[in-house]
Motif scaffolding. Structure first.
Motif, PDB file in Angstrom:
ATOM      1  N   GLU A 119     -13.230   1.111   2.518  1.00  0.00           N
ATOM      2  CA  GLU A 119     -12.080   0.992   1.875  1.00  0.00           C
ATOM      3  C   GLU A 119     -11.236  -0.024   2.480  1.00  0.00           C
ATOM      4  OE1 GLU A 119     -10.428   4.748   1.794  1.00  0.00           O
ATOM      5  OE2 GLU A 119      -8.799   4.364   0.218  1.00  0.00           O
ATOM      6  N   LEU A 120     -11.185   0.040   3.830  1.00  0.00           N
ATOM      7  CA  LEU A 120     -10.204  -0.768   4.503  1.00  0.00           C
ATOM      8  C   LEU A 120     -10.449  -2.409   4.419  1.00  0.00           C
ATOM      9  CD1 LEU A 120      -7.484  -1.410   6.366  1.00  0.00           C
ATOM     10  CD2 LEU A 120      -8.944  -0.762   8.392  1.00  0.00           C
TER      11      LEU A 120
ATOM     12  N   PRO B 197      -1.610   4.939   2.118  1.00  0.00           N
ATOM     13  CA  PRO B 197      -2.508   4.126   3.139  1.00  0.00           C
ATOM     14  C   PRO B 197      -3.972   5.216   3.807  1.00  0.00           C
ATOM     15  CG  PRO B 197      -0.554   5.080   4.244  1.00  0.00           C
ATOM     16  CD  PRO B 197      -0.665   5.343   2.991  1.00  0.00           C
TER      17      PRO B 197
ATOM     18  N   GLU C 297      -8.215  -7.874  -0.190  1.00  0.00           N
ATOM     19  CA  GLU C 297      -7.324  -8.129  -1.475  1.00  0.00           C
ATOM     20  C   GLU C 297      -5.948  -8.571  -0.969  1.00  0.00           C
ATOM     21  OE1 GLU C 297      -8.064  -7.494  -4.622  1.00  0.00           O
ATOM     22  OE2 GLU C 297      -6.138  -8.155  -5.426  1.00  0.00           O
ATOM     23  N   VAL C 298      -5.584  -8.122   0.091  1.00  0.00           N
ATOM     24  CA  VAL C 298      -4.291  -8.482   0.706  1.00  0.00           C
ATOM     25  C   VAL C 298      -4.282  -9.862   1.151  1.00  0.00           C
ATOM     26  CG1 VAL C 298      -2.733  -8.061   2.708  1.00  0.00           C
ATOM     27  CG2 VAL C 298      -3.337  -6.168   1.301  1.00  0.00           C
TER      28      VAL C 298
ATOM     29  N   LEU D  37      -9.441  -3.351   1.069  1.00  0.00           N
ATOM     30  CA  LEU D  37      -7.907  -3.555   0.862  1.00  0.00           C
ATOM     31  C   LEU D  37      -7.562  -4.796   1.520  1.00  0.00           C
ATOM     32  CD1 LEU D  37      -5.655  -0.537   1.393  1.00  0.00           C
ATOM     33  CD2 LEU D  37      -5.081  -2.665   2.178  1.00  0.00           C
TER      34      LEU D  37
ATOM     35  N   VAL E 145       0.879  -1.216   0.026  1.00  0.00           N
ATOM     36  CA  VAL E 145      -0.024   0.101  -0.099  1.00  0.00           C
ATOM     37  C   VAL E 145       0.743   1.327  -0.102  1.00  0.00           C
ATOM     38  CG1 VAL E 145      -1.761   1.314   1.294  1.00  0.00           C
ATOM     39  CG2 VAL E 145      -1.949  -1.242   1.208  1.00  0.00           C
TER      40      VAL E 145
END
Lengths: 212, 212
Positions: free
Chosen positions: A182-183, A128, A189-190, A186, A125
């Motif tokens: 949003e977090l 962030p 995905e991670v 993310l 990222v």
């Protein structure tokens, strides 16, 4: 001489270490110490700088394999460091001899920043969101306080705490994701590539057992 | 005068507040200030003592109703305090003018201890196992760092963070319980009476949504 000073400042509270003792342990004369360092604070700051570089170096981890396992390896090296520098680490972080020293504060902050940047790099990222920054930075302070509490009596095996801090990271990230879409996106995905057998999968299994 | 000093030390970085300014704001002469306080540090410490008592007082919460809701009310009052004393709180906690002051360090520790004791009292635990002590004390440091990060730009609404800290507590306690059967048994007992609609129930619902 800085290495000798760091060793002494690490093993006992730095307030209790004298320049005489450092000179004697380094096998050099007291005037020679003063030739290089005008006072104990400047020698302490030089030792602290070496320790800060050492610790920041331990955060570096190849970007390969599951994230949970990478973080666990870093936590092991972090506790190695804390173990090696126990009394000095406690004294510094609890407000010891060099507090009020701008240099010492800046060094502590530089190590926190190094940890923060390493974690973002592993999460891949670059920019962030505010929630991720909060999760990562507040977890770093949690890791510090966990280490300090461990040093105060060592009542929990450090290996347990190394795993627990990896789990704490996952738990705090999950809570943050509960509050921020949003977090959440993310993290999904991670975590796509994370295996079930790693520390993160282990936590999920443990939580299911706990809830049942 | 202490009240005036606290107001000034809270609203700006204490390093930037002079005795002259405090005397002028309090409507008294500079010599009279020095009559009671030999220097700025002693006046700062007196103001800090009042702030510490104020904050510790805000942790007191009736032992009635769901635990999650009680903790949320305390978090609101904690953020009220942080909001009212922003620059002074940041300066103190980030290593400001009074660091190196034994009195200031002891006051900060006394507030942490008050928070710790309140939480144990609400959990009705007289002799906490090591893991519970770790969870509670490390969460307190997480709350501090969350407040400091919030003050640095206020990029996340404080109301969100108040709820998030309650969720963080539950998450860290759950992780601790995953690692320790004694803590798990204790938390099951404590949470028996918690309703599904409180902050803890809300977190469980959110986590299920997140995982799906």
């Amino acid at each position: 001489m800085i290495g000798v000073a760091l060793e002494l400042f690490s093993r006992r509270s730095p307030d209790d270490v004298s320049i005489d003792e450092i000179a004697s342990a380094a096998g050099i004369s007291r005037p020679l110490v003063y030739h290089y360092f005008p006072g104990k604070l400047s020698l302490y700051e030089a030792a602290l700088k070496r320790a800060a570089e050492d610790l920041a170096g331990r955060f570096v981890e190849p970007r390969e394999g599951p994230l949970g396992a990478r973080l666990l390896r870093v936590m092991r090296r972090f506790f190695d460091f804390v173990d090696e520098h126990g009394p000095g680490f406690s004294a510094l972080m609890r407000g010891g001899p060099a507090v009020g020293s701008t240099t010492a504060n800046a060094l502590v902050d530089s190590v926190r920043q190094a940890a923060y940047e390493q974690i973002l790099a592993h999460l891949q990222v670059a920019e962030p969101p505010a929630r991720l920054e909060l999760v990562v930075r507040s977890w770093i302070s949690l890791a510090e306080s966990t280490a300090l509490i461990w040093l105060d009596g060592r009542r929990i095996p450090r290996a347990d705490l190394e795993v627990q801090l990896v789990h704490d990271f996952a738990a705090l990230a999950a809570v943050g994701a509960c509050h921020d879409a949003e977090l959440a996106a993310l993290l999904r995905e991670v975590l796509k590539g994370e295996p079930g057998q790693g520390p993160f999968g282990d936590l999920a299994t443990r939580l299911v057992v706990l809830a049942s």
